[in-house]
Design a protein around this motif. Sequence first.
Motif, PDB file in Angstrom:
ATOM      1  N   ILE A 143       0.859  -1.180   0.000  1.00  0.00           N
ATOM      2  CA  ILE A 143       0.000   0.000   0.000  1.00  0.00           C
ATOM      3  C   ILE A 143       0.892   1.227   0.000  1.00  0.00           C
ATOM      4  O   ILE A 143       1.857   1.272   0.752  1.00  0.00           O
ATOM      5  CB  ILE A 143      -0.931  -0.025   1.222  1.00  0.00           C
ATOM      6  CG1 ILE A 143      -1.912  -1.183   1.055  1.00  0.00           C
ATOM      7  CG2 ILE A 143      -1.650   1.280   1.404  1.00  0.00           C
ATOM      8  CD1 ILE A 143      -2.909  -1.351   2.142  1.00  0.00           C
ATOM      9  N   TRP A 180      -3.079   4.284   2.704  1.00  0.00           N
ATOM     10  CA  TRP A 180      -3.253   4.398   4.149  1.00  0.00           C
ATOM     11  C   TRP A 180      -4.083   5.636   4.441  1.00  0.00           C
ATOM     12  O   TRP A 180      -3.920   6.672   3.792  1.00  0.00           O
ATOM     13  CB  TRP A 180      -1.906   4.502   4.865  1.00  0.00           C
ATOM     14  CG  TRP A 180      -1.059   3.273   4.744  1.00  0.00           C
ATOM     15  CD1 TRP A 180       0.118   3.144   4.070  1.00  0.00           C
ATOM     16  CD2 TRP A 180      -1.333   1.987   5.296  1.00  0.00           C
ATOM     17  NE1 TRP A 180       0.595   1.874   4.155  1.00  0.00           N
ATOM     18  CE2 TRP A 180      -0.286   1.125   4.910  1.00  0.00           C
ATOM     19  CE3 TRP A 180      -2.383   1.462   6.060  1.00  0.00           C
ATOM     20  CZ2 TRP A 180      -0.238  -0.209   5.282  1.00  0.00           C
ATOM     21  CZ3 TRP A 180      -2.324   0.125   6.427  1.00  0.00           C
ATOM     22  CH2 TRP A 180      -1.268  -0.689   6.040  1.00  0.00           C
ATOM     23  N   GLN A 181      -4.935   5.580   5.417  1.00  0.00           N
ATOM     24  CA  GLN A 181      -5.828   6.694   5.724  1.00  0.00           C
ATOM     25  C   GLN A 181      -5.034   7.929   6.161  1.00  0.00           C
ATOM     26  O   GLN A 181      -5.420   9.053   5.873  1.00  0.00           O
ATOM     27  CB  GLN A 181      -6.800   6.280   6.826  1.00  0.00           C
ATOM     28  CG  GLN A 181      -7.922   7.250   7.023  1.00  0.00           C
ATOM     29  CD  GLN A 181      -8.993   6.710   7.957  1.00  0.00           C
ATOM     30  OE1 GLN A 181      -8.843   5.643   8.505  1.00  0.00           O
ATOM     31  NE2 GLN A 181     -10.056   7.459   8.118  1.00  0.00           N
ATOM     32  N   THR A 182      -3.902   7.739   6.802  1.00  0.00           N
ATOM     33  CA  THR A 182      -3.115   8.893   7.299  1.00  0.00           C
ATOM     34  C   THR A 182      -2.443   9.666   6.171  1.00  0.00           C
ATOM     35  O   THR A 182      -2.208  10.858   6.316  1.00  0.00           O
ATOM     36  CB  THR A 182      -2.041   8.387   8.281  1.00  0.00           C
ATOM     37  OG1 THR A 182      -1.259   7.363   7.635  1.00  0.00           O
ATOM     38  CG2 THR A 182      -2.683   7.833   9.534  1.00  0.00           C
ATOM     39  N   CYS A 183      -2.132   9.006   5.047  1.00  0.00           N
ATOM     40  CA  CYS A 183      -1.445   9.717   3.954  1.00  0.00           C
ATOM     41  C   CYS A 183      -2.369   9.998   2.769  1.00  0.00           C
ATOM     42  O   CYS A 183      -1.897  10.305   1.688  1.00  0.00           O
ATOM     43  CB  CYS A 183      -0.205   8.930   3.500  1.00  0.00           C
ATOM     44  SG  CYS A 183      -0.583   7.323   2.811  1.00  0.00           S
ATOM     45  N   HIS A 184      -3.661   9.900   2.975  1.00  0.00           N
ATOM     46  CA  HIS A 184      -4.620  10.086   1.900  1.00  0.00           C
ATOM     47  C   HIS A 184      -4.507  11.461   1.241  1.00  0.00           C
ATOM     48  O   HIS A 184      -4.435  11.585   0.028  1.00  0.00           O
ATOM     49  CB  HIS A 184      -6.060   9.880   2.437  1.00  0.00           C
ATOM     50  CG  HIS A 184      -7.121  10.126   1.428  1.00  0.00           C
ATOM     51  ND1 HIS A 184      -7.705  11.351   1.256  1.00  0.00           N
ATOM     52  CD2 HIS A 184      -7.670   9.303   0.504  1.00  0.00           C
ATOM     53  CE1 HIS A 184      -8.593  11.282   0.297  1.00  0.00           C
ATOM     54  NE2 HIS A 184      -8.607  10.042  -0.170  1.00  0.00           N
TER      55      HIS A 184
END
Length: 190
Positions: A143, A180-184
């Motif tokens: 991912i 990843w949700q943090t690096c969206h």
Amino acid sequence: MVDCKETKLRYRADQLFFSPIILADSAETVGYVCVQEGNDADMVKSAKKQAKKFLKAADKAGAPYEAFAFKDLTEATEDEMGKIPSPGSGKPTLTMPRDFNLMFQTNVGAMSDASSVAYLRPETAQGIFINFKNAMGTSRSKIPFGVAQIGKAFRNEITPRNFIFRSREFEQMVGRAFVWQTCHSSLVSH
């Protein structure tokens, strides 16, 4: 949607009908029958067969019973559901009716609230999400990565004014990016 716990068959709750077996002489409810939707004659025939089997097992073979008053299975109470037999097994093994939706629900955007709900088409979304682990393993990707897929989809087109009923065939393509949700926010530039 209801499931039979014994046979593992799944039924649409709005296509099943149940009726109590009420003895004619005492007006006592001794059990229930459950039949699939059909024409009235077939439903009554199937219900009579189930009632005969039930009364024989309850040592009341040949007892007269009142006419069946069919109700939609979605109207059954929790107490009645524990007594209504499954069409597949003939035993009371049906689960309580629950909602069923073929579309995949997801949230679009950074905020997850009622206004961000979207639904994905099942014919294109299923393959990507079900085969996620396989796609990730065979492509040796980590991912973030993306998956695209092309496939045929069919829609029924009904034009009541001209009495036209036809099936349309579409070629659809869908792409999904897994991040990843943090690096969206840093990966999406539009």
